[in-house]
Structures are given as C-alpha cells and as structure tokens.
Design an enzyme around this catalytic site. Structure first.
Site, PDB file in Angstrom:
ATOM      1  N   TRP A   1      27.357 -27.587  13.188  1.00 34.74           N
ATOM      2  CA  TRP A   1      28.539 -27.918  14.003  1.00 34.74           C
ATOM      3  C   TRP A   1      28.095 -29.099  14.852  1.00 34.74           C
ATOM      4  O   TRP A   1      27.248 -28.964  15.724  1.00 34.74           O
ATOM      5  CB  TRP A   1      28.912 -26.716  14.867  1.00 34.74           C
TER       6      TRP A   1
ATOM      7  N   LYS B   1      33.439 -19.091  16.359  1.00 36.82           N
ATOM      8  CA  LYS B   1      33.436 -17.710  16.818  1.00 36.82           C
ATOM      9  C   LYS B   1      32.483 -17.521  17.988  1.00 36.82           C
ATOM     10  O   LYS B   1      32.756 -16.767  18.904  1.00 36.82           O
ATOM     11  CB  LYS B   1      33.000 -16.822  15.645  1.00 36.82           C
TER      12      LYS B   1
ATOM     13  N   HIS C   1      60.305 -21.254  38.007  1.00 41.61           N
ATOM     14  CA  HIS C   1      59.677 -22.323  38.790  1.00 41.61           C
ATOM     15  C   HIS C   1      59.147 -23.440  37.895  1.00 41.61           C
ATOM     16  O   HIS C   1      58.224 -24.143  38.274  1.00 41.61           O
ATOM     17  CB  HIS C   1      58.549 -21.748  39.651  1.00 41.61           C
TER      18      HIS C   1
ATOM     19  N   LYS D   1      46.573 -16.422  20.885  1.00 38.71           N
ATOM     20  CA  LYS D   1      46.444 -16.068  19.461  1.00 38.71           C
ATOM     21  C   LYS D   1      47.265 -17.039  18.613  1.00 38.71           C
ATOM     22  O   LYS D   1      46.803 -17.527  17.588  1.00 38.71           O
ATOM     23  CB  LYS D   1      46.933 -14.635  19.182  1.00 38.71           C
TER      24      LYS D   1
ATOM     25  N   ARG E   1      31.235 -18.627  12.061  1.00 37.92           N
ATOM     26  CA  ARG E   1      30.774 -19.198  13.328  1.00 37.92           C
ATOM     27  C   ARG E   1      31.340 -20.585  13.576  1.00 37.92           C
ATOM     28  O   ARG E   1      31.334 -21.065  14.706  1.00 37.92           O
ATOM     29  CB  ARG E   1      29.235 -19.294  13.332  1.00 37.92           C
TER      30      ARG E   1
ATOM     31  N   CYS F   1      25.676 -23.575  15.238  1.00 40.15           N
ATOM     32  CA  CYS F   1      25.314 -23.708  13.832  1.00 40.15           C
ATOM     33  C   CYS F   1      24.825 -22.345  13.311  1.00 40.15           C
ATOM     34  O   CYS F   1      24.612 -21.421  14.078  1.00 40.15           O
ATOM     35  CB  CYS F   1      24.185 -24.711  13.676  1.00 40.15           C
TER      36      CYS F   1
ATOM     37  N   GLU G   1      45.686 -20.572  18.575  1.00 46.33           N
ATOM     38  CA  GLU G   1      44.416 -20.627  17.836  1.00 46.33           C
ATOM     39  C   GLU G   1      44.620 -20.728  16.338  1.00 46.33           C
ATOM     40  O   GLU G   1      43.955 -21.507  15.676  1.00 46.33           O
ATOM     41  CB  GLU G   1      43.585 -19.354  18.111  1.00 46.33           C
TER      42      GLU G   1
ATOM     43  N   ASN H   1      19.241 -25.017  15.457  1.00 42.39           N
ATOM     44  CA  ASN H   1      20.437 -24.794  16.274  1.00 42.39           C
ATOM     45  C   ASN H   1      20.046 -25.137  17.688  1.00 42.39           C
ATOM     46  O   ASN H   1      19.041 -24.623  18.178  1.00 42.39           O
ATOM     47  CB  ASN H   1      20.838 -23.314  16.309  1.00 42.39           C
ATOM     48  N   GLY H   2      20.831 -25.939  18.362  1.00 41.88           N
ATOM     49  CA  GLY H   2      20.519 -26.235  19.748  1.00 41.88           C
ATOM     50  C   GLY H   2      20.526 -27.723  20.006  1.00 41.88           C
ATOM     51  O   GLY H   2      20.960 -28.507  19.159  1.00 41.88           O
TER      52      GLY H   2
ATOM     53  N   GLU I   1      47.422 -13.814  26.278  1.00 39.72           N
ATOM     54  CA  GLU I   1      46.628 -13.534  25.079  1.00 39.72           C
ATOM     55  C   GLU I   1      47.467 -13.738  23.812  1.00 39.72           C
ATOM     56  O   GLU I   1      46.991 -14.294  22.825  1.00 39.72           O
ATOM     57  CB  GLU I   1      46.072 -12.097  25.165  1.00 39.72           C
TER      58      GLU I   1
HETATM   59  C1  G6P Z   1      35.646 -18.671  21.389  1.00 32.91           C
HETATM   60  C2  G6P Z   1      36.407 -17.802  20.434  1.00 32.91           C
HETATM   61  C3  G6P Z   1      37.373 -16.915  21.216  1.00 32.91           C
HETATM   62  C4  G6P Z   1      36.613 -16.122  22.274  1.00 32.91           C
HETATM   63  C5  G6P Z   1      35.802 -17.038  23.202  1.00 32.91           C
HETATM   64  C6  G6P Z   1      34.863 -16.261  24.094  1.00 32.91           C
HETATM   65  O1  G6P Z   1      36.482 -19.621  21.950  1.00 32.91           O
HETATM   66  O2  G6P Z   1      37.119 -18.585  19.507  1.00 32.91           O
HETATM   67  O3  G6P Z   1      38.005 -16.012  20.334  1.00 32.91           O
HETATM   68  O4  G6P Z   1      37.513 -15.391  23.035  1.00 32.91           O
HETATM   69  O5  G6P Z   1      34.999 -17.911  22.415  1.00 32.91           O
HETATM   70  O6  G6P Z   1      33.882 -15.650  23.289  1.00 32.91           O
HETATM   71  P1  G6P Z   1      33.057 -14.368  23.664  1.00 32.91           P
HETATM   72  O7  G6P Z   1      32.181 -14.128  22.464  1.00 32.91           O
HETATM   73  O8  G6P Z   1      32.250 -14.712  24.886  1.00 32.91           O
HETATM   74  O9  G6P Z   1      33.993 -13.264  23.923  1.00 32.91           O
END
Ligand code: G6P
Length: 639
Positions: free
Chosen positions: A100, A634, A535, A516, A52, A27, A519, A126-127, A512
C-alpha cells in the site's frame, strides 16, 4: 564484532527513544521456509491478506540452483499470478508482499520485494524508514545505486553494505542495520547464498510466525497461517527472528538480548476465513451477527441469573469505580461504537464520558489526568492513531482499557487491561460484526459499572441484562428482511447523496449507517442528529433526497415523528427503521424496515442490521467491490 555492534547500538539509542507508533503502513507480508513448494503457499497467503488493502504485489523465491528470483506486478495478486505464468516459481523458501504505497507511486518498480545492489539479498517491508534519505546519501557515496523511490530499498542496501564490509552473517547484518534505522517496520530478508534461512524483524508493524513440522510460516497476521498450523509465535517489539531449516526458531532483540519464543495456540479456524456460500465476506459477516454476539456474550452474560461478568472489569474494578472521567478513543466505526458506549456509561454509571477521534486526541494537547480511565476501541488492534493515543494517555498516568477483536494485536498488548470482542476474523473492509460486538461489550461494561456503583437499580439491571441476552435472536428476526431490503435498495442507486437521522442512542447509528454507505457504495452520506436537521441539512431536502430515519418507539419517538413530518413536507424520500407494529411512521415512509421491540439502549444493535444490509445491497447493485472498497484498508496502520 560484538564491540562494533555495541558501538552502533549506543550511537543509535536516540533513534530507539524516538520510536513512534504513527508511521506504519498496511501492507501484507507472507514468508515460507520448509519442504513444500513455497510459491502456492505464498500466493494463497497474499490472497488471505488482500482484505488489508494494497495496490501492488510481489514474490521472491530461491530455487534449487540457488538463484534468487523476484517477480512483481502493479494491481491485484491475480495480476502477479498472471505475470509469473511462464516463469520459474520453484523453491522451498520464499517471501511475498502486498504493498500500500507511501514512498513512491504504486507501480511495479516500487513494489516489494526489493533486491540489494548485488541482487543477492531480497527484502519485504511494512512500515516507514524515516531516516531513509540520510542513509541513502551515505550508501550512494559508497557506490550504491537505487532503482526505486522506496525507503525499503535503502534498508536492503544498508543490510548488504554492513554484511559485506563487516563480513558478517545475515542475522547480524540485519541487527546492525536496524540499529541505524529510525522508523517502524516488519521485514523479512532472504539471502541467495544461504537458502536454508530467513531473517525477520519487527518494530511497530505486526508479524506472526507459524510453526509447522520442519517448516515455518511468516505473516502480518495469522490468516495466511491458519490452514497449515495452529502453533504461532507473535514477534515482539524490536525482536529479530532467525528461521533455519531443521532448527528451532531463534529470537533475539535488536539490542542483542536472547529471547525464549512463546508458542501460542491459534483460536482462528479456516472456515472463518472463507465465504461459506455467501457472495461477499461482508454479507457473511452481517449474517453471522446472531452467532457472533452470542459468542461475545458467552461466559459473560449469565442468562439464568441475569448477571454479567466481564473479567477485564472485575480485575480492575477500583479503576472504573474511582474514575472521575472516562475518555473513549477510537477511529471510524469503532468511534461510533464509542459514542453509543458514552450514552450507556453516562446513563447507567453516571461517569462523565468524552469520545475522541484518536487522530485528534493525540495531537491536540488534551488534558489527561491520573484518575481518567481511557477506553481504546479497535477491531484490528493495529490502528496507528489509536495506538498513539494510548501511548499519550499512558504517559499522563491514565489507566488504559482496550476493547479489541484481534487476539494478540498491538492495542491489547499496549493496554493495561481490556476485553476481546471475540467475533472471529472480520474480512470485509466495512466493519459490521465487530461493531455490534463493540457496542455489546460497552453496554455490558456500562451495566456492570452502574450496578457496582449503585447508580443503576437492581431491577433495571436485571431487565436490561435479560433483554441483552435476547438480542442475538432478535437480530435473526431482523435479518429475515434481507430480501425486501435488497429489492428496494435498487430504487436508490440513482442517489448521489443520502441523509441518515437519529436521536439519542440512534444518532451514532445514523452516522454509522452513513459511513457504511459511503465506504462501499461511494454515495455521499451524512449522519445527523434528527433535530439538528433544521439547522442546515434541511436545505438539501427535495424529492431526490433519500432520508433514512431511525425511529423506534422509545425515547424521543414523538420528536422524531415531527422531524419526519418536516422531511415529508419537503418531499424527501423516507426510509424508516421502526419498531414492529408501528403504523404511524410506516404510513409516512416510502419504505419501512421493522425491528423487534427492545430496551432503548439496545436498539442500536438491531437498527445497525438493516443499515448494513441497505448499504450492502446498494453497493452490489452499483457493481462496487464490496469487500475491498477503493482506497480503503482494513487495518489502518498509517496515520
Ligand atoms: C479503517 C476501516 C474501518 C475501521 C477503522 C478503525 O478505516 O476501514 O472499518 O472502522 O479503520 O479500525 P479499527 O481496527 O481500529 O477498529
């Protein structure tokens, strides 16, 4: 009173011992007390924290008639603004929150702030309060009723209960209540009867205080604060902050120890938090990479002398040189950076490396030795699983080296040493510039260890360092293909699946690239080692299936060419990433994107760019919310 406090602290010591890092949520918190109207500052702050991830929002203000007003709305901050259009939002003290959902569905009732029973107090949190059910039962016996399903409402009721039964002030009531709580929190509490003060506390979840002229700002991170002041205090673990009009900030711990606030200077600038003419933060951040990587290398890569100096390494050289094994732990994109780091460290420093998902590592009873060195990677520095993995490794005596972007975050504070990536705030949820900087830092580290250990010749070291210094310029060149990528991205919006293939250093890049796309465009995508395709995944290939192949002219190029032929034979649609001047793979591909020639270990830094752009443009054409994709956050502070 003091006796009572000490008695309560003793009683709850076990709870403190049970402190965990795995129970936080993402949050956003904003608070203001000063001379200005609080509402516009709070709303702007909530917008800054939108990245966030959240599903409802709310605000509480005390007006000049000493009324405590709470407004909440399900959905976005804009929905909250709409909901309060005809309401009284006056007042120079207030708190605001984006939630959240964890306890209770995301609706208006469960949104924060929460009133206490008498509606004299309001809280944002938050928490997670783990023992909320027991506390709730106790409060119900004392006649308290609850409107929401949240653990947060239990906490504000507990604070009120203590405040009235003990006839104590707000700060002490908060302190006593927190001594009964098991869990993690960042909280801010307002009291209608005391419109000149607010009390905040932290255990596990981040909290920053901004210090202005006769005013204070509070937030989960510095982004809502930066346009008002560059003086901040990062609230420490288990600290309670008392902010009063016309007085200095005062801090004491939950255990009642008075602390001297440490005022730090913010390095963040406001322009870093704006889109700067780009339609999305993600695109801005992709295009920033030549600059951010140059910043990340500044003062570390000496171009004239082709040398690298990474202070975090120099200060702990022996730890690295004596490490029998390196364990890299991270989540998501940072985990992919870790895999590339593994290839580089094993190649140059000849130290065995394992790369672990933090969430798996922490729960699978791993073997960790005192001569293991753990590298924890995190953009946000707040990822709950990575923090818990650090604590676990620390408890086994391992040395922890953190690689993080957010200055002052929990992970750099938990690590023994480390280094920052220095790319500035990354707002787009899908990580781009932080990823390339993580790879850069890991490469620098691998090169330094290799050089010091003598496992990398001086000649090779110099060659690679000189190439590394040219990467920002080569990224600029790669970015010139943006228009072309945008054009052919339109062709692939039909796709429900994508396969990404790479070998060696480019296998993590394939993963990666797939991440992307998943996501932000919600297209299912798999990243695979190119040779493994036969395979299993080869069964999926037909004329509908787009296959992205990273095929630079180095390492296993010939073998990747064979893999492409296998796809071609099954009529797959090929998008290739090739080295400038390559005609072989280009002729076999439906679409090709060229990247400049470089050292094999540095190809990921260039290949990442077209993959980021491809995912971005497909998502845009599909009309997806690129910067705030559904269900993602985030800063994942929940396990
Ligand atoms: C979330 C984000 C990703 C990120 C991951 C790890 O899932 O959406 O983009 O790679 O957390 O986050 P960090 O801040 O530990 O790199």
């Amino acid at each position: 009173m003091l006796q009572l406090l000490q008695k309560r602290i003793k009683k709850t010591k076990f709870a403190t011992v049970l402190q965990t890092f795995n129970i936080k949520i993402m949050c956003g918190i904003v608070g203001y007390i000063g001379k200005r109207d609080a509402y516009p500052i709070l709303i702007k702050g909530l917008h800054r924290l939108e990245y966030r991830g959240y599903d409802s929002a709310g605000v509480a203000l005390i007006n000049s008639k000493q009324e405590l007003k709470v407004y909440k709305a399900k959905g976005k901050v804009a929905d909250l603004e709409h909901a309060v259009e005809s309401k009284d939002v006056s007042g120079t003290i207030g708190i605001a929150h984006t939630r959240w959902a964890t306890h209770g569905e995301p609706n208006q009732v469960n949104a924060h702030p929460h009133y206490s029973e008498s509606e004299e107090l309001a809280i944002i949190h938050n928490g997670i309060i783990e023992n909320y059910a027991v506390l709730k039962q106790g409060l119900m016996k004392h006649g308290y009723s609850f409107k929401s399903e949240t653990d947060t409402e239990v906490l504000v009721q507990l604070i009120e209960y203590i405040k009235t039964t003990d006839k104590t002030d707000l700060q002490t009531a908060v302190q006593l209540a927190l001594n009964q709580v098991v869990g993690a929190y960042a909280i801010v509490v307002l009291d209608r009867n005391n419109p000149d003060e607010m009390v905040a506390a932290r255990k596990g979840s981040p909290l920053v205080v901004g210090i202005g002229e006769d005013e204070f700002f509070l937030a989960s991170d510095a982004t809502p604060i930066v346009e008002f002041t560059n003086k901040v205090v990062y609230v420490g673990e288990q600290e309670i902050v008392h902010l009063q009009r016309g007085k200095e900030i005062s801090i004491r711990t939950i255990g009642n120890v008075v602390k001297t606030p440490e005022i730090k200077k913010l390095e963040m600038t406001l322009s870093q938090l704006e889109k700067g003419g780009y339609p999305h933060f993600m695109l801005k951040e992709i295009f920033e990479q030549p600059t951010t990587l140059a910043t990340s290398m500044r003062g570390r890569v000496n171009i004239e002398h082709n040398n690298i100096t990474l202070a975090g390494f120099i200060d702990n050289k022996e730890k690295f040189l004596n490490a029998k094994r390196i364990i890299i732990t991270a989540c998501g994109t940072s985990w992919h950076a870790g895999l590339i780091g593994m290839y580089a460290i094993e190649e140059f420093a000849r130290i065995p490396v394992v790369v672990e998902y933090s969430s798996e590592f922490r729960y699978r009873s791993p073997v960790i030795n005192e001569d293991d060195l753990v590298i924890a990677i995190s953009q946000s520095g707040e990822t709950a699983d990575t923090l818990a993995a650090i604590e676990l490794a620390k408890s086994h005596g391992a040395f922890i080296f953190g690689i993080c972007n957010v200055v002052g975050a929990s992970i750099p504070r938990a690590a023994h040493s480390g280094c920052y990536t220095h790319v500035g705030p990354e707002i787009g949820v899908a990580s781009t510039k932080a990823f390339t900087a993580q790879v850069t830092v890991l490469t620098m580290l691998a090169l330094m260890i290799g050089k010091e250990k003598g496992t990398l010749s001086d000649e090779r070291y110099l060659q690679i360092v000189s190439e590394l210094a040219k990467i920002p310029e080569k990224i600029s060149e790669t970015l010139k293909q943006d228009d072309r990528i945008a054009e052919f991205a339109k062709t692939f919006t039909y796709a429900q699946n994508f396969i990404y293939l790479g070998r060696g250093y480019n296998y993590p890049i394939a993963m990666e690239g797939a991440l992307k796309l998943k996501e932000i465009s919600y297209i299912h995508a798999e990243g695979y080692p190119a040779a493994e395709m036969k395979h299993g995944p080869i069964a999926l290939i037909n004329q509908e299936m787009p296959v992205v192949v990273i095929a630079p002219q180095c390492g296993t190029y010939e073998k990747v060419v064979s893999n492409i032929q296998e796809i071609k034979a099954r009529k797959g649609r090929i998008i290739s990433i090739v080295t400038n001047g390559d005609t072989v793979v280009r002729d076999m591909s439906d679409y090709s994107i060229c990247i400049p020639e470089t050292e094999e270990c540095l190809v990921p830094l260039l290949a990442a760019i077209p993959l980021q752009l491809l995912a971005y443009h497909i998502a845009v054409v599909k009309g997806c919310d690129v910067d705030q994709p559904r269900n993602l956050a985030k800063s994942v502070t929940v396990e």
